[in-house]
Motif scaffolding. Sequence first.
Motif, mmCIF file in Angstrom:
data_model
loop_
_atom_site.group_PDB
_atom_site.id
_atom_site.type_symbol
_atom_site.label_atom_id
_atom_site.label_comp_id
_atom_site.label_asym_id
_atom_site.label_seq_id
_atom_site.Cartn_x
_atom_site.Cartn_y
_atom_site.Cartn_z
ATOM 1 N N THR A 150 27.586 34.993 -5.001
ATOM 2 C CA THR A 150 26.806 35.756 -6.004
ATOM 3 C C THR A 150 27.451 36.803 -6.776
ATOM 4 N N PRO A 151 26.920 37.267 -7.897
ATOM 5 C CA PRO A 151 27.524 38.246 -8.704
ATOM 6 C C PRO A 151 27.799 39.375 -7.794
ATOM 7 N N LYS A 152 26.629 39.698 -6.903
ATOM 8 C CA LYS A 152 26.820 41.084 -6.184
ATOM 9 C C LYS A 152 27.864 40.767 -4.934
ATOM 10 N N GLU A 153 28.003 39.654 -4.300
ATOM 11 C CA GLU A 153 29.007 39.356 -3.494
ATOM 12 C C GLU A 153 30.326 39.202 -4.001
ATOM 13 N N TYR A 155 31.150 41.270 -6.668
ATOM 14 C CA TYR A 155 31.449 42.671 -6.703
ATOM 15 C C TYR A 155 31.880 43.269 -5.646
ATOM 16 N N ASP A 156 31.024 43.033 -4.360
ATOM 17 C CA ASP A 156 31.746 43.676 -3.162
ATOM 18 C C ASP A 156 32.991 43.443 -2.894
ATOM 19 N N GLN A 157 33.610 42.125 -3.094
ATOM 20 C CA GLN A 157 34.840 41.688 -2.829
ATOM 21 C C GLN A 157 35.947 42.358 -3.670
ATOM 22 N N PHE A 158 35.410 42.606 -5.014
ATOM 23 C CA PHE A 158 36.187 43.307 -6.059
ATOM 24 C C PHE A 158 36.640 44.627 -5.410
ATOM 25 N N LYS A 159 35.304 45.617 -4.753
ATOM 26 C CA LYS A 159 35.464 46.594 -4.580
ATOM 27 C C LYS A 159 36.309 46.897 -3.506
ATOM 28 N N ALA A 160 36.041 45.825 -2.490
ATOM 29 C CA ALA A 160 37.151 45.984 -1.142
ATOM 30 C C ALA A 160 38.509 45.805 -1.322
ATOM 31 N N LYS A 161 38.913 45.208 -2.398
ATOM 32 C CA LYS A 161 40.071 45.049 -2.855
ATOM 33 C C LYS A 161 40.635 46.270 -3.707
ATOM 34 N N ASN A 162 39.653 47.517 -3.894
ATOM 35 C CA ASN A 162 40.085 48.600 -4.680
ATOM 36 C C ASN A 162 40.267 48.213 -6.334
ATOM 37 N N ALA A 163 39.552 47.336 -6.649
ATOM 38 C CA ALA A 163 39.947 46.943 -8.270
ATOM 39 C C ALA A 163 39.372 47.925 -9.200
ATOM 40 N N ASP A 164 40.332 48.319 -10.145
ATOM 41 C CA ASP A 164 39.842 49.182 -11.258
ATOM 42 C C ASP A 164 39.830 48.144 -12.757
ATOM 43 N N VAL A 165 39.829 46.935 -12.571
ATOM 44 C CA VAL A 165 39.451 46.160 -13.444
ATOM 45 C C VAL A 165 39.601 44.549 -12.993
ATOM 46 N N TRP A 236 45.599 40.379 -4.438
ATOM 47 C CA TRP A 236 44.779 40.818 -5.750
ATOM 48 C C TRP A 236 44.291 39.442 -6.430
ATOM 49 N N THR A 237 43.507 38.525 -5.434
ATOM 50 C CA THR A 237 42.917 37.376 -5.968
ATOM 51 C C THR A 237 41.522 37.174 -5.210
ATOM 52 N N VAL A 238 40.599 36.786 -5.802
ATOM 53 C CA VAL A 238 39.227 36.411 -5.234
ATOM 54 C C VAL A 238 38.831 35.261 -5.695
ATOM 55 N N MET A 239 38.869 34.145 -4.897
ATOM 56 C CA MET A 239 38.247 32.948 -5.491
ATOM 57 C C MET A 239 36.743 32.813 -5.134
ATOM 58 N N GLY A 240 36.024 32.368 -6.320
ATOM 59 C CA GLY A 240 34.477 32.104 -6.120
ATOM 60 C C GLY A 240 34.098 31.068 -7.203
ATOM 61 N N ILE A 241 33.375 30.188 -6.709
ATOM 62 C CA ILE A 241 32.883 29.072 -7.189
ATOM 63 C C ILE A 241 31.980 29.555 -8.440
ATOM 64 N N LYS A 262 31.738 37.449 -17.805
ATOM 65 C CA LYS A 262 31.451 38.763 -17.889
ATOM 66 C C LYS A 262 30.055 39.160 -17.042
ATOM 67 N N ALA A 263 29.087 38.505 -17.089
ATOM 68 C CA ALA A 263 28.042 38.660 -16.312
ATOM 69 C C ALA A 263 28.374 38.739 -14.951
ATOM 70 N N GLY A 264 29.473 38.168 -14.311
ATOM 71 C CA GLY A 264 29.736 38.215 -12.984
ATOM 72 C C GLY A 264 30.843 39.399 -12.595
ATOM 73 N N GLY A 265 30.830 40.247 -13.555
ATOM 74 C CA GLY A 265 31.869 41.337 -13.326
ATOM 75 C C GLY A 265 33.442 41.361 -13.857
ATOM 76 N N ALA A 266 33.633 40.303 -14.791
ATOM 77 C CA ALA A 266 35.026 40.363 -15.263
ATOM 78 C C ALA A 266 34.929 41.282 -16.628
ATOM 79 N N SER A 267 36.077 41.872 -16.828
ATOM 80 C CA SER A 267 36.392 42.665 -18.236
ATOM 81 C C SER A 267 37.091 42.077 -18.948
ATOM 82 N N PHE A 268 38.266 40.926 -18.393
ATOM 83 C CA PHE A 268 39.074 40.300 -19.311
ATOM 84 C C PHE A 268 38.827 38.766 -19.007
ATOM 85 N N PHE A 269 39.062 37.863 -19.950
ATOM 86 C CA PHE A 269 38.951 36.397 -19.907
ATOM 87 C C PHE A 269 40.513 35.980 -20.117
ATOM 88 N N VAL A 270 41.165 35.196 -19.271
ATOM 89 C CA VAL A 270 42.359 34.493 -19.735
ATOM 90 C C VAL A 270 41.808 33.013 -20.600
#
Length: 809
Positions: A150-153, A155-165, A236-241, A262-270
């Motif tokens: 989920t978007p919340k999950e 976010y938790d994984q991004f936070k656990a990896k100390n992401a700044d973006v 530095w990778t999180v895989m999420g379907i 973007k709704a799931g927490g990404a600030s950049f899109f490749v």
Amino acid sequence: TGFMREGALLQALHFNSILIDPFDDTGAKDLLTSPTDWNDYTTRARQRTSLSVPIVLPITSYTKDAIEAAADEGAVALVDKDGRTLGVLRNPEVYANRKEEIVTRCFGAIDPSHPYQAHIYSGGDYLVGGEIEVFERITYNDGLDKWRLTPKELYDQFKAKNADVVFAFQTRNPTHAGHAYLMRTGRERLLAQGYTNPILWLSPLGGWTKSDDVPLDVRVKQHQAILDEKMLDPDWTVMGIWPSPMIYAGPTEVQFHALSRKAGGASFFVVGRDAAGIKGSVDAVWNPDDDMYDANHARYVLQMSPVLEDAQMRLLSFDKFYYDKSDHQMKAMDPARPDDFISISGSKMRALARQGAVPCTDPIPSDLLAANCVPQGFMVPTGWAIVCDYYQHKDEVGKWVPWSKSVYAPPVAPGAVASGQYGTTDYALFLPASTTTGVQTSPWHDVPLMAGAHFNMVTEIPMHTTAKMEVAKDRFYNPIMQDEKNGAPRYYGYGVPFFNYGMLPQTWEDPALTSPEGFGGDDDPLDIMELGDDPLLMGSVTPVAILGSLELIDEGETDHKILAIRATDPRAAYAYTTPADIEAHFPGKLAKLVDWLVRYKTAEGKGENVLANNNEPLSAAAAIAIIDECHVSWTGLVSTPSAAQTAEYWLGVDKEKRPRPPGPRVVDRDVDRGRLLARRGAPSSVDRSSSPSETACRGGRAFLTRRSTLFSNTYHPNESRIPPVWSPRRCRCPSVGALGSSRARRSLAALATGWIPSVWLEVECPCRSCVPLSHDTASHTRPADSDIAPVHPDFLSSTVGRSPSRLGR
């Protein structure tokens, strides 16, 4: 919050965006969640957000009618294909599915063979919008749920990896060195911009994809191999379907891909070249058999789209990349040394995988297919092995998970044994073995037709489920299996079935026997539809009372649908002689049944079916006559099958144990006539005594055949005898009078045995006392009255005024 109402759909189609007022600044907070008001020209929100792809729920007229009939409820249950209620849709808004408008506005091009355009056109003629309340988290049990975050999950994984973006990369193909180049280079660009720990969201698309795309499970497992073998750094990778489907709409769709990440927490899109692109088919109106969109358009449109207007998302854009033979890396081409670079297309990669190509040695050959090798570093070894395994075994049914479909084990009858995975063509449900012999039970041949005064029904398709399950006539012990079309499991798409569906054991609709309309049987056991209030278990055997029958003409075949109710239901005690009787105890269900049977194939792109008898059901008595007829046909089938039938059907293990053909029913009239007349509610006035001369005919064979017209147009209701119309082939037994039969003419056979004359009787007269009559039709005369069996006046009075076409069944 749900499926689009019509106003929101129009905004998305014409502006690729919708107006929102989340803080009710202009009084428009409820604009998108209220029924569309075409006369409100004052309510307007100021904030616009991107939404380029329609999010709609197509429904058929059958479902539309059901929603409108329950309008006072204010909500609609959302049920999956397996009959499980997932949630409710509040305050439904039903409106027309303007398919061409959706296709032209969303895709910008018309191609009848485009996979998602075809999907849109195959949908129902209506859409339903409203807000959704989901009861619990949706899981699929396919081995991939741990990657469905989920978007919340996330976010938790991004936070656990100390992401700044966070930057997102969407995939619907196996990851190779070219994709890894985009992701690694994207991270390097972010580091150069001053970010300290950019985290990649590797986001495989989990929803529907076209049939030739790599299945979801193959992609996810291959992505995991890429991480395990460090082509991408798992630190530095999180895989999420991401659960969205792929619609192949190029510039329109890529906006949705970016917005949803973007709704799931990404600030950049490749984004690379030809995002969400597809090759047009030969049927495309413009540019057939070539790219539907220019490869550069998607990136350009996304850069100019409302997705980026709030500055909460930006792009990491890339042009085409190549394989550098000098260092075995994917990168942009160096114009100074073009000969060092080769392009590895998707079609070439697929061909190499089918061949099981091995890593190349230096120097890298120019013809990879001829050398049957894959360039070094193109993909990690385990990942390449996964891709090769798929392409070399892609046609194996049930081995792959093409996209997110729930894996489910349905409730079945106690003791029934399932083999294979439900929802695949290798699933088979076997009935319990006999408790006395230990021999496996066939639902077609071993379950008895009768259960005391009731009939046995074997449930194939429980109420509310859509998998088209049926007894397999050609498999050992006739297990219940899912029907298939073009190798794929079949599902009903017309709506949620409100009945239990099954078959009557020990019956068979003989193709050689034609109905009054001129159609042969459908070569299957008799179908039965049970109208109870809740589902029956698949594979269960349930005693039922007969209500009537609808006669479906399906692709040139007669396909009877016997209507029934379980014997334990209080409504089983009533008599059902007219459609009004069924309507009285099952209000509204007859009309729904007729609609379902006539139109259910339209969801598959086919035309409507036809029902005989002006769409009206036959009486319970006539339905029982049909069952008796098909039971005798089945008896003949299993007793003396032809060589072709033996090869086509599984009819049992030991021929000696198959039922013997019945003796002449004209002899055992105490049993046969009494049983049939009792079911039809007609008392007998025929002498039931037996005589020695009747016994002489016990070696004969009698077969019930298709229904005929019960009364001729000249029948007078005051007559106490049935006027016979004799057919070209008949025989006369002196002991019991005249007997007639025909497969060539639809006529009345007046039976000297007192049988209700709603069926023909074909009689072979092998005994010496039975004398075949002439085949010369000119010599046929009306039998003497003494040869005609009387029918009780009470029965005649109950039939006067009824349509001959209905009485004849």
